[in-house]
Design an enzyme around this catalytic site. Structure first.
Site, PDB file in Angstrom:
ATOM      1  N   ASP A  32      45.384  47.876  38.727  1.00 25.44           N
ATOM      2  CA  ASP A  32      44.423  47.081  39.494  1.00 25.44           C
ATOM      3  C   ASP A  32      43.029  47.180  38.876  1.00 25.44           C
ATOM      4  OD1 ASP A  32      43.672  45.676  42.118  1.00 25.44           O
ATOM      5  OD2 ASP A  32      42.372  47.445  42.207  1.00 25.44           O
ATOM      6  N   GLU A  49      45.479  44.191  35.335  1.00 26.58           N
ATOM      7  CA  GLU A  49      44.843  43.044  35.979  1.00 26.58           C
ATOM      8  C   GLU A  49      43.480  42.800  35.349  1.00 26.58           C
ATOM      9  OE1 GLU A  49      42.796  41.225  39.920  1.00 26.58           O
ATOM     10  OE2 GLU A  49      42.532  43.299  39.308  1.00 26.58           O
TER      11      GLU A  49
HETATM   12  C1  AAO Z   1      36.503  44.297  50.778  1.00 23.41           C
HETATM   13  C2  AAO Z   1      35.527  43.279  51.310  1.00 23.41           C
HETATM   14  C3  AAO Z   1      34.198  43.397  50.558  1.00 23.41           C
HETATM   15  C4  AAO Z   1      33.661  44.818  50.695  1.00 23.41           C
HETATM   16  C5  AAO Z   1      34.711  45.786  50.171  1.00 23.41           C
HETATM   17  C6  AAO Z   1      34.296  47.240  50.333  1.00 23.41           C
HETATM   18  O1  AAO Z   1      36.063  41.973  51.152  1.00 23.41           O
HETATM   19  O2  AAO Z   1      33.269  42.479  51.134  1.00 23.41           O
HETATM   20  O3  AAO Z   1      32.468  44.959  49.954  1.00 23.41           O
HETATM   21  O4  AAO Z   1      35.940  45.593  50.880  1.00 23.41           O
HETATM   22  O5  AAO Z   1      34.079  47.516  51.660  1.00 23.41           O
HETATM   23  C7  AAO Z   1      40.627  43.391  47.564  1.00 23.41           C
HETATM   24  C8  AAO Z   1      39.907  42.208  48.218  1.00 23.41           C
HETATM   25  C9  AAO Z   1      38.438  42.484  48.430  1.00 23.41           C
HETATM   26  C10 AAO Z   1      38.232  43.788  49.172  1.00 23.41           C
HETATM   27  C11 AAO Z   1      38.864  44.875  48.313  1.00 23.41           C
HETATM   28  C12 AAO Z   1      38.713  46.270  48.904  1.00 23.41           C
HETATM   29  O6  AAO Z   1      40.080  41.069  47.408  1.00 23.41           O
HETATM   30  O7  AAO Z   1      37.891  41.409  49.203  1.00 23.41           O
HETATM   31  O8  AAO Z   1      36.851  44.031  49.402  1.00 23.41           O
HETATM   32  O9  AAO Z   1      40.286  44.609  48.197  1.00 23.41           O
HETATM   33  O10 AAO Z   1      39.262  46.338  50.162  1.00 23.41           O
HETATM   34  C13 AAO Z   1      37.337  40.606  40.931  1.00 23.41           C
HETATM   35  C14 AAO Z   1      38.017  41.723  40.135  1.00 23.41           C
HETATM   36  C15 AAO Z   1      39.485  41.836  40.406  1.00 23.41           C
HETATM   37  C16 AAO Z   1      39.792  41.830  41.908  1.00 23.41           C
HETATM   38  C17 AAO Z   1      39.206  40.556  42.477  1.00 23.41           C
HETATM   39  C18 AAO Z   1      39.449  40.419  43.984  1.00 23.41           C
HETATM   40  O11 AAO Z   1      37.786  41.528  38.755  1.00 23.41           O
HETATM   41  O12 AAO Z   1      39.922  43.072  39.858  1.00 23.41           O
HETATM   42  O13 AAO Z   1      37.783  40.573  42.270  1.00 23.41           O
HETATM   43  N1  AAO Z   1      41.243  41.953  42.172  1.00 23.41           N
HETATM   44  C19 AAO Z   1      41.850  43.261  42.514  1.00 23.41           C
HETATM   45  C20 AAO Z   1      42.898  43.153  43.601  1.00 23.41           C
HETATM   46  C21 AAO Z   1      42.227  42.821  44.909  1.00 23.41           C
HETATM   47  C22 AAO Z   1      41.312  43.972  45.324  1.00 23.41           C
HETATM   48  C23 AAO Z   1      40.675  44.654  44.187  1.00 23.41           C
HETATM   49  C24 AAO Z   1      40.894  44.302  42.874  1.00 23.41           C
HETATM   50  C25 AAO Z   1      39.891  45.867  44.481  1.00 23.41           C
HETATM   51  O14 AAO Z   1      43.869  42.233  43.238  1.00 23.41           O
HETATM   52  O15 AAO Z   1      43.161  42.551  45.930  1.00 23.41           O
HETATM   53  O16 AAO Z   1      40.271  43.467  46.191  1.00 23.41           O
HETATM   54  O17 AAO Z   1      40.831  46.954  44.430  1.00 23.41           O
HETATM   55  C26 AAO Z   1      35.037  36.368  38.847  1.00 23.41           C
HETATM   56  C27 AAO Z   1      35.451  37.479  37.914  1.00 23.41           C
HETATM   57  C28 AAO Z   1      36.647  38.227  38.423  1.00 23.41           C
HETATM   58  C29 AAO Z   1      36.412  38.663  39.856  1.00 23.41           C
HETATM   59  C30 AAO Z   1      36.134  37.402  40.701  1.00 23.41           C
HETATM   60  C31 AAO Z   1      35.946  37.709  42.176  1.00 23.41           C
HETATM   61  O18 AAO Z   1      36.014  35.320  38.788  1.00 23.41           O
HETATM   62  O19 AAO Z   1      35.781  36.943  36.660  1.00 23.41           O
HETATM   63  O20 AAO Z   1      36.845  39.359  37.615  1.00 23.41           O
HETATM   64  O21 AAO Z   1      37.586  39.326  40.341  1.00 23.41           O
HETATM   65  O22 AAO Z   1      34.959  36.801  40.179  1.00 23.41           O
HETATM   66  O23 AAO Z   1      34.794  38.447  42.366  1.00 23.41           O
HETATM   67  C32 AAO Z   1      35.659  31.165  38.648  1.00 23.41           C
HETATM   68  C33 AAO Z   1      35.478  31.987  37.387  1.00 23.41           C
HETATM   69  C34 AAO Z   1      36.133  33.350  37.548  1.00 23.41           C
HETATM   70  C35 AAO Z   1      35.469  34.011  38.696  1.00 23.41           C
HETATM   71  C36 AAO Z   1      35.777  33.141  39.886  1.00 23.41           C
HETATM   72  C37 AAO Z   1      35.278  33.703  41.172  1.00 23.41           C
HETATM   73  O24 AAO Z   1      37.030  30.851  38.862  1.00 23.41           O
HETATM   74  O25 AAO Z   1      36.061  31.309  36.325  1.00 23.41           O
HETATM   75  O26 AAO Z   1      36.010  34.125  36.405  1.00 23.41           O
HETATM   76  O27 AAO Z   1      35.183  31.868  39.733  1.00 23.41           O
HETATM   77  O28 AAO Z   1      33.876  33.761  41.148  1.00 23.41           O
END
Ligand code: AAO
Length: 512
Positions: A212, A248
């Site tokens: 992850d 990931e």
């Molecule tokens: C939760 C709350 C937060 C709070 C946090 C702590 O929602 O508000 O701050 O708790 O209290 C999952 C949930 C999160 C959650 C977290 C912890 O999705 O909402 O937070 O559990 O409970 C990035 C990472 C990627 C991650 C993804 C969700 O790079 O690793 O965000 N995925 C994994 C898991 C996921 C998990 C975590 C990681 C954490 O699969 O389930 O989170 O363990 C850009 C970047 C990406 C980035 C995205 C989203 O993407 O490139 O790397 O992913 O932004 O931030 C276009 C662009 C694309 C961009 C996208 C979105 O498409 O081309 O690049 O727009 O902007």
């Protein structure tokens, strides 16, 4: 020795790209949020008999229990310790699942959350899934143990301490992802604790790991952890087998961190795959299926043997992560089945099928305000069992896409055509396409707004075949359409644009 040294320099001596699935099993399924007891049953009653190679499970380790919102699915991405109790079950149930699945040749792949612990706002106390005490503010996790020294606070250079700019590589890797306490993975102590957790799982019998948030770790730190891992348990795997690693890394282009930065450690998730395939099947941005002729590396994807591919995942099916609105999910079932069918027929990448739960989707200003809702649960918060209906579908709001006839039969198709080349491509310049896999299988799609009636070369031996999309071969009869392949390999396909599923797939194991 000399060669191994050379290989070591480029990182291939350790790196594990082989999924460790049994011979002839070519896909895994993500049973998102399923309980261990249900997965054990599913391995025995469904996955093994239908040729699935393995299961990606939700994080098995202790996590914080979030109450605002009420027990979101994402609480499992906030570790408190590496003890094995979670909403999916306890350690006894976990061990029983791994043993029973392995015994029927279906392997378990663990979602390893090792980049961080819980969020800064998780509070303090014993509200974690095994009851361990923790304090997020003082960064105290005695059940590991980790203390303030084990986090990256000093290294992070962003103003808030969170990742603010994805174009700043050190920020992405040294700061907090959405406020999650970022582990100092350059410390040997932290690496050892993480490796200890992963080795514990390897001893139990798991076959590999989804890493992850790999993008948020330095590739060298990930490698240092992987270097500490044992070989797989020889009760089920051959001596010297290494855990399968898929990292990931969200790389849609446009950011400095690339999927290729991580090839030295194992495979990477290719997020362009689902984003592009969704765009094509939806016919957005002028895309058409005819353009899929050079699908794969030709579309700028990572090399096939470095890719883990999927149509949707647990994040982007609900607007988290990346991929955007083009991502196809079970909510768009007709197009979704075509996309999954295309993925499973095409030789590119190692394939993962998604299996979801239904949630009360509710859009406000284009955003799903219920994107947090956890798995189907009872009033005491426990996860509901996966009920199985008489028609083999699932109840209790478990969607079980992997049990949809069209998807299950394409998982089998991929096994049957394994090792055969991509062949006999045909298209009408629009959205009617067909291709084969050597002399073992053939698939035809009509995603145009008009009927299709074509004679094409299938590459298959002469005979009558049963279409595994509209039905399947049962005993010696076909419950769906029949396709006649003549002595020269040609066959006629007629697909209405109004068909329930506007595609047809045949393979040599479904010959009548
Ligand atoms: C939760 C709350 C937060 C709070 C946090 C702590 O929602 O508000 O701050 O708790 O209290 C999952 C949930 C999160 C959650 C977290 C912890 O999705 O909402 O937070 O559990 O409970 C990035 C990472 C990627 C991650 C993804 C969700 O790079 O690793 O965000 N995925 C994994 C898991 C996921 C998990 C975590 C990681 C954490 O699969 O389930 O989170 O363990 C850009 C970047 C990406 C980035 C995205 C989203 O993407 O490139 O790397 O992913 O932004 O931030 C276009 C662009 C694309 C961009 C996208 C979105 O498409 O081309 O690049 O727009 O902007």
């Amino acid at each position: 020795m000399g060669i191994c040294f050379l290989l070591l320099i480029v990182g291939v001596c350790w790196a594990q790209y082989d999924p460790n699935t049994e011979a002839g099993r070519t896909s895994i399924v993500h049973l998102f949020e399923w309980r261990w007891v249900d997965i054990a049953l599913e391995c025995e009653r469904y996955l093994a008999p239908n040729g699935f190679g393995g299961v990606q499970i939700s994080p098995p380790n202790e996590n914080v229990i979030v109450t605002d919102p009420w027990q979101p699915w994402w609480e499992r991405y906030q570790p408190i310790s590496y003890k094995l109790c979670s909403r999916s079950g306890n350690e006894t149930e976990f061990r029983d699942m791994v043993t029973r699945c392995n015994n029927v040749g279906v392997h378990i792949y663990v979602d390893a959350v090792i980049n961080h612990m819980c969020g800064t706002n998780a509070g303090a106390g014993d509200h974690a899934t095994c009851g361990s005490y923790f304090n997020a503010k003082t960064e105290d996790f005695p059940a590991v143990p980790y203390s303030g020294w084990d986090f990256n606070d000093g290294k992070c250079k962003s103003r808030s301490g969170d990742i603010e700019n994805y174009h700043d590589i050190s920020q992405v890797r040294d700061c907090r992802l959405v406020s999650l306490l970022d582990l100092a993975l350059e410390k040997d102590y932290v690496r050892s604790k993480v490796a200890e957790y992963m080795n514990y799982l390897i001893d139990i019998g798991v076959a590999g790991f989804r890493i992850d948030a790999a993008k948020h770790m330095w590739p060298g730190d990930v490698k240092a952890i992987l270097d500490k891992l044992k070989d797989l348990n020889t009760k089920w795997f051959s001596a010297g087998a290494k855990p399968f690693i898929y990292q990931e890394v969200i790389d849609l282009g446009g950011e400095p961190i690339k999927g290729s930065d991580y090839f030295g450690n194992g495979r990477v998730t290719e997020f362009k795959y689902g984003a592009k395939l969704g765009t094509v099947i939806r016919k957005w941005n002028g895309e058409k299926m005819a353009y899929l002729k050079n699908w794969g590396e030709g579309w700028g994807f990572v090399p096939s043997d470095r890719a883990l591919v999927f149509v949707d995942n647990h994040d982007n099916q609900r607007g988290h992560g990346a991929g955007g609105a083009s991502i196809l999910t079970f909510w768009d079932s007709r197009l979704y089945k075509m996309a999954v069918g295309f993925m499973l027929a095409h030789p590119y990448g190692f394939t993962r099928v998604m299996s979801s739960f239904r949630w009360p989707r509710s859009f406000v200003n284009g955003r799903d305000v219920n994107d947090w809702v956890g798995p189907p649960s009872n009033s005491d918060g426990s996860t509901k069992p996966v009920a199985i209906n008489a028609d083999t579908t699932c109840g209790n709001d478990w969607v079980c896409e992997h049990r949809w006839r069209q998807i299950k039969n394409m998982v089998i198709f991929r096994n049957v055509v394994d090792g055969q080349p991509f062949s006999n491509w045909w298209d009408n310049g629009s959205n009617q396409v067909a291709f084969g896999r050597g002399s073992k299988g053939f698939i035809v799609f009509n995603n145009d707004d008009w009927n299709m009636n074509v004679n094409v070369q299938t590459g298959l031996p002469a005979g009558t075949y049963c279409d595994v999309i509209s039905g399947q071969k049962e005993d010696d009869r076909c419950t769906g359409k029949e396709v006649h392949v003549s002595g020269d390999g040609m066959a006629n396909f007629q697909i209405s644009n109004n068909a329930e599923d506007p595609f047809v797939a045949i393979h040599v194991n479904a010959k009548l």
